[in-house]
Design an enzyme around this catalytic site. Structure first.
Site, PDB file in Angstrom:
ATOM      1  N   GLY A 125      40.582  38.235  44.177  1.00 13.34           N
ATOM      2  CA  GLY A 125      39.437  38.179  43.280  1.00 13.34           C
ATOM      3  C   GLY A 125      39.001  36.770  42.927  1.00 13.34           C
ATOM      4  O   GLY A 125      37.803  36.490  42.827  1.00 13.34           O
ATOM      5  N   THR A 126      39.941  35.868  42.756  1.00 16.00           N
ATOM      6  CA  THR A 126      39.587  34.498  42.379  1.00 16.00           C
ATOM      7  C   THR A 126      38.779  33.812  43.475  1.00 16.00           C
ATOM      8  O   THR A 126      37.752  33.183  43.201  1.00 16.00           O
ATOM      9  CB  THR A 126      40.854  33.683  42.057  1.00 16.00           C
ATOM     10  OG1 THR A 126      41.458  34.215  40.870  1.00 16.00           O
ATOM     11  CG2 THR A 126      40.518  32.223  41.825  1.00 16.00           C
ATOM     12  N   ASN A 130      38.632  42.764  31.752  1.00 17.91           N
ATOM     13  CA  ASN A 130      40.055  42.897  32.028  1.00 17.91           C
ATOM     14  C   ASN A 130      40.908  43.003  30.774  1.00 17.91           C
ATOM     15  O   ASN A 130      42.030  43.502  30.823  1.00 17.91           O
ATOM     16  CB  ASN A 130      40.535  41.726  32.877  1.00 17.91           C
ATOM     17  CG  ASN A 130      40.125  40.384  32.298  1.00 17.91           C
ATOM     18  OD1 ASN A 130      38.943  40.119  32.120  1.00 17.91           O
ATOM     19  ND2 ASN A 130      41.092  39.534  32.004  1.00 17.91           N
ATOM     20  N   SER A 136      39.825  43.072  44.272  1.00 14.71           N
ATOM     21  CA  SER A 136      41.164  42.576  44.587  1.00 14.71           C
ATOM     22  C   SER A 136      42.107  43.749  44.844  1.00 14.71           C
ATOM     23  O   SER A 136      42.106  44.731  44.103  1.00 14.71           O
ATOM     24  CB  SER A 136      41.692  41.731  43.426  1.00 14.71           C
ATOM     25  OG  SER A 136      42.984  41.237  43.711  1.00 14.71           O
ATOM     26  N   GLY A 137      42.934  43.640  45.897  1.00 15.31           N
ATOM     27  CA  GLY A 137      43.789  44.740  46.303  1.00 15.31           C
ATOM     28  C   GLY A 137      44.876  45.115  45.317  1.00 15.31           C
ATOM     29  O   GLY A 137      45.193  46.291  45.140  1.00 15.31           O
ATOM     30  N   HIS A 138      45.472  44.134  44.651  1.00 10.34           N
ATOM     31  CA  HIS A 138      46.648  44.442  43.834  1.00 10.34           C
ATOM     32  C   HIS A 138      46.310  45.081  42.487  1.00 10.34           C
ATOM     33  O   HIS A 138      47.210  45.453  41.734  1.00 10.34           O
ATOM     34  CB  HIS A 138      47.515  43.191  43.632  1.00 10.34           C
ATOM     35  CG  HIS A 138      46.996  42.202  42.642  1.00 10.34           C
ATOM     36  ND1 HIS A 138      47.559  42.023  41.398  1.00 10.34           N
ATOM     37  CD2 HIS A 138      45.968  41.328  42.719  1.00 10.34           C
ATOM     38  CE1 HIS A 138      46.910  41.072  40.753  1.00 10.34           C
ATOM     39  NE2 HIS A 138      45.937  40.637  41.529  1.00 10.34           N
ATOM     40  N   THR A 176      42.684  32.811  59.910  1.00  7.78           N
ATOM     41  CA  THR A 176      43.160  34.018  60.572  1.00  7.78           C
ATOM     42  C   THR A 176      43.289  35.154  59.561  1.00  7.78           C
ATOM     43  O   THR A 176      43.901  34.987  58.506  1.00  7.78           O
ATOM     44  CB  THR A 176      44.521  33.765  61.248  1.00  7.78           C
ATOM     45  OG1 THR A 176      44.373  32.707  62.196  1.00  7.78           O
ATOM     46  CG2 THR A 176      45.032  35.010  61.934  1.00  7.78           C
ATOM     47  N   CYS A 211      46.484  35.942  33.626  1.00  7.55           N
ATOM     48  CA  CYS A 211      46.207  34.572  34.072  1.00  7.55           C
ATOM     49  C   CYS A 211      46.301  33.559  32.937  1.00  7.55           C
ATOM     50  O   CYS A 211      46.377  32.368  33.167  1.00  7.55           O
ATOM     51  CB  CYS A 211      44.813  34.507  34.700  1.00  7.55           C
ATOM     52  SG  CYS A 211      44.604  35.641  36.088  1.00  7.55           S
TER      53      CYS A 211
END
Length: 392
Positions: free
Chosen positions: A71-72, A151, A199-201, A237, A325
């Site tokens: 996300g960042t 958040n 964001s995945g997590h 990559t 954060c």
């Protein structure tokens, strides 16, 4: 002692189904998707399929989905990339004063580069005013960046209305949807969203992987330079195992959203009601209805949030006082100050964020422990003692 995890807004455990689909891409299917031989082609196919899965979840097309490190990076890329691409049109950006620091600090960085940023205020529930947004627009406004859901307090912004205003004024609209994707329905086309970060997590996927959706036709400068990956827009990559995992996590989240949210909302409301009944001098922060299913944010008068977290940790209850954060900071939350809380009350905040694996038994345990902890901390507080004397 049971361990109760109530900090899903900070991060979520990676689901076993997600880990299972990731594992082959660390070992047998290890090829670089940019190469042309068979091992690489397998990974290129997995990459393309994952991109399609993410696109379908957002109501986008696959060529509008770009994988990032999280996300960042997505927020930084969206804001800096648009600022540089459209600087000849103007150098004015609109955001809100309760954004994640990935947005706020990026905007502050651009201010040092000569850009002007308007930080919209929010009401007592954490929502911006559409009228304030319209009044802030100038001829040189090039970007509106408003988070989908906060958040810390879980408040959901009127995203579709914001998107409509942006469209009417021909201004690009970015939303940080890190807390929202996978938890509430999103349709980027219907909502007139031009760029979206995820964001995945935050949705039971792996850490270190995210997405920036970029609507077709939007000009944007690259943040990372190097190879021709991600259609020449994001060098490096591709992290194939994480990308495959993110796609699987998002697919599962979408499939289970309705059932999962029904359960989580019941637990959330049960816990909110129980805390308000058992503990005096407590305030629920955030919008009463327009909030994320699993978010609860309380402010307890006469105690410090840090002491509360330590005490809960000793009972095996894992929570937060705000964004992960900034959890190392002793400053009160900028979000709680923005909704009008005085410093002394903002310091006593507790964020409990629920996930689908939480149970009613865990909520009952919290309702047993939390009132005792709050009372013990208040009994040690001279502020609470002075307050009690003033009430006599």
């Amino acid at each position: 002692m049971n361990k109760i995890y109530l900090d899903h807004a900070a991060t979520t455990p990676t689901r076993s189904e997600v880990v299972d689909v990731m594992l082959p891409y660390f070992t047998q299917q290890f090829g670089n998707p940019s190469s042309i031989y068979e091992v690489a082609r397998i990974n290129r196919k997995a990459l393309d399929e994952a991109r399609t899965t993410v696109a379908q979840a957002l109501g986008a097309t696959s060529e509008e989905v770009f994988f990032t490190s999280g996300g960042t990076e997505s927020d930084n890329w969206a804001i800096k990339g648009i600022a540089e691409a459209y600087e000849k049109k103007g150098k004015h950006i609109i955001t809100s004063n309760i954004e994640h620091h990935a947005v706020l600090h990026t905007c502050q960085y651009l201010e040092k580069k000569g850009y002007e940023v308007t930080y919209l205020p929010v009401d007592e529930y954490g929502q911006i005013s559409i009228e304030d947004l319209k009044n802030a627009i100038r001829k040189d406004t090039i970007l509106i960046s408003i988070m989908y859901a906060n958040n810390e307090i879980g408040t959901i912004q009127p995203i579709e209305a914001i998107g409509q205003v942006a469209k009417e004024h021909n201004i690009i609209f970015h939303t940080d949807a890190v807390q929202a994707v996978g938890h509430i329905p999103i349709d980027v086309k219907k909502m007139n969203i031009d760029l979206l970060s995820l964001s995945g997590h935050k949705l039971f996927g792996p850490k270190g992987i995210g997405v920036l959706y970029i609507r077709k036709g939007i000009k944007i400068r690259s943040l990372l330079h190097g190879g021709a990956q991600e259609r020449n827009r994001r060098a490096g990559t591709e992290n194939v195992p994480a990308i495959v995992g993110l796609a699987k996590a998002l697919e599962l989240s979408i499939e289970e959203m309705e059932t999962s949210n029904k359960k989580i909302i019941q637990l959330r409301d049960y816990l909110i009601q129980g805390v308000q009944e058992k503990i005096p001098y407590v305030r629920l922060n955030g919008h009463p209805t327009e909030r994320l299913p699993g978010n609860i944010n309380f402010s307890f008068q006469f105690i410090e949030g840090e002491s509360l977290l330590i005490a809960l940790d000793m009972h095996g209850i894992f929570a937060s006082s705000g964004s992960a954060c900034t959890s190392g900071s002793l400053d009160p939350s900028h979000v709680l100050l923005a909704i009008g809380l005085p410093h002394e009350i903002a310091h006593g905040s507790l964020r409990l964020t629920l996930g689908s694996e939480n149970t009613k038994e865990e909520m009952d345990e919290v309702l047993e422990v939390l009132p005792q902890v709050v009372q013990r901390l208040r009994d040690m507080s001279p502020l609470y003692e002075d307050f009690l004397h003033s009430q006599r």
